[in-house]
Design a protein around this motif. Structure first.
Motif: not given
Length: 324
Positions: A244-273
């Motif tokens: 609905r947000a992508h179609l402009g019918l409502q504003p996008p809303e962030s989920p409840v999330c703490n990923a940057p404080w408890v996790s990380a993503v390591i890509e195959a080339d060593g990049t970390v996000r």
């Protein structure tokens, strides 16, 4: 400064054995892997950060020949290991997977014809089915669940997809909306509007999706058993809200999330996000995981991040709200 990082996602291989319509990972010509040497260089960081769970993703992790050895090393550290897989190689590597992983999450995009259509691999569903059977034969008690990406090609059959997961048989299924607007998953650029329209839900298709979600919320427990559909009613409604947000019918809303404080993503080339969608904070070729997580770039990112207002977070389809 983070003293604990309980969750890691590791892209074990940069390429994939599917050609999914909603993903560009398979287009890469690189065959980079996160190998045993990469793990050994980061083992002390992993210990000091108190990593408790690692999910191996990709690409297709089973394309990495060193994955069983990596898993054995991590199991000796007492870390829970999850495999995220297309399922196409489960039959071939059933014994290795059974011995190496605590649980497996396979991709399931719909009943057989729709799954094959989305995966664009001949007999993809048959390969998935035989792989699940082979894995169950080696280790009956291993938990195997499915993850289904909701998009134009399958928005009308979520209920049937859940039924297919039970028939396979799997231990559960989760649903998430397709990501249409980020540069994650090996996209060189944000998709143009024409590509977004090919994969996303149109205004005329939205009521059908809403009906399918309502049916899952209303009937799934009675039909499939408690907890078989892993998402709560709130998370299922967020899938509808995302489109609905992508179609402009409502504003996008962030989920409840703490990923940057408890996790990380390591890509195959060593990049970390800090997660799948935010920019990289560095590369393991230059330093250690601990050094990156507590380095100036990562600390600055976390200090300035307001999840409720951040544009990336407001369009997120795959959040993490980790609680020990």
């Amino acid at each position: 400064m983070l003293r604990s990082l309980p969750v890691l996602v590791v892209h074990a291989h940069s390429s994939c054995n599917c050609r999914c319509v909603m993903c560009d990972i398979w287009k890469t010509r690189e065959n980079k892997t996160f190998g045993i040497r990469d793990l050994q260089l980061q083992r002390d960081s992993i210990r000091r950060l108190g990593v408790r769970q690692i999910a191996f993703s990709g690409g297709e992790p089973l394309m990495n020949p060193e994955l069983p050895e990596i898993a054995r090393c991590l199991r000796r550290e007492g870390i829970k290991l999850t495999l995220l897989s297309t399922g196409l190689l489960l039959n071939k590597y059933a014994r290795e997977v059974a011995e190496s992983f605590d649980d497996v999450i396979v991709s399931l995009d719909g009943p057989p014809p729709i799954h094959d259509q989305i995966r664009r691999v001949k007999a993809a569903f048959e390969l998935l089915q035989s792989g699940i059977g082979a894995l169950r034969k080696v280790r009956r008690d291993i938990r195997i669940t499915a993850r289904s990406t909701v998009q134009k090609a399958n928005h009308h059959c979520l209920w049937e997809t859940a039924g297919t997961a039970q028939w396979l048989p799997l231990d559960g299924i989760s649903f998430l909306a397709v990501d249409l607007t980020s540069t994650a998953f090996h996209r060189a650029l944000v998709w143009p509007v024409s590509r977004q329209e090919q994969i996303g839900i149109s205004l005329s298709e939205l009521p059908r999706l809403e009906d399918q979600v309502e049916m899952l919320m209303r009937e799934a427990e009675r039909e499939f058993g408690f907890g078989f559909v892993i998402e709560s009613a709130e998370k299922l409604r967020r899938i509808v809200g995302h489109f609905r947000a992508h179609l402009g019918l409502q504003p996008p809303e962030s989920p409840v999330c703490n990923a940057p404080w408890v996790s990380a993503v390591i890509e195959a080339d060593g990049t970390v996000r800090p997660c799948f969608f935010h920019p990289a904070i560095g590369n393991l070729q230059d330093t250690t995981l601990e050094g990156l997580i507590n380095g100036p770039r990562a600390r600055s990112f976390r200090a300035q991040l307001d999840i409720s207002r951040n544009e990336v977070c407001r369009n997120c389809v795959c959040s993490l709200n980790y609680r020990p």
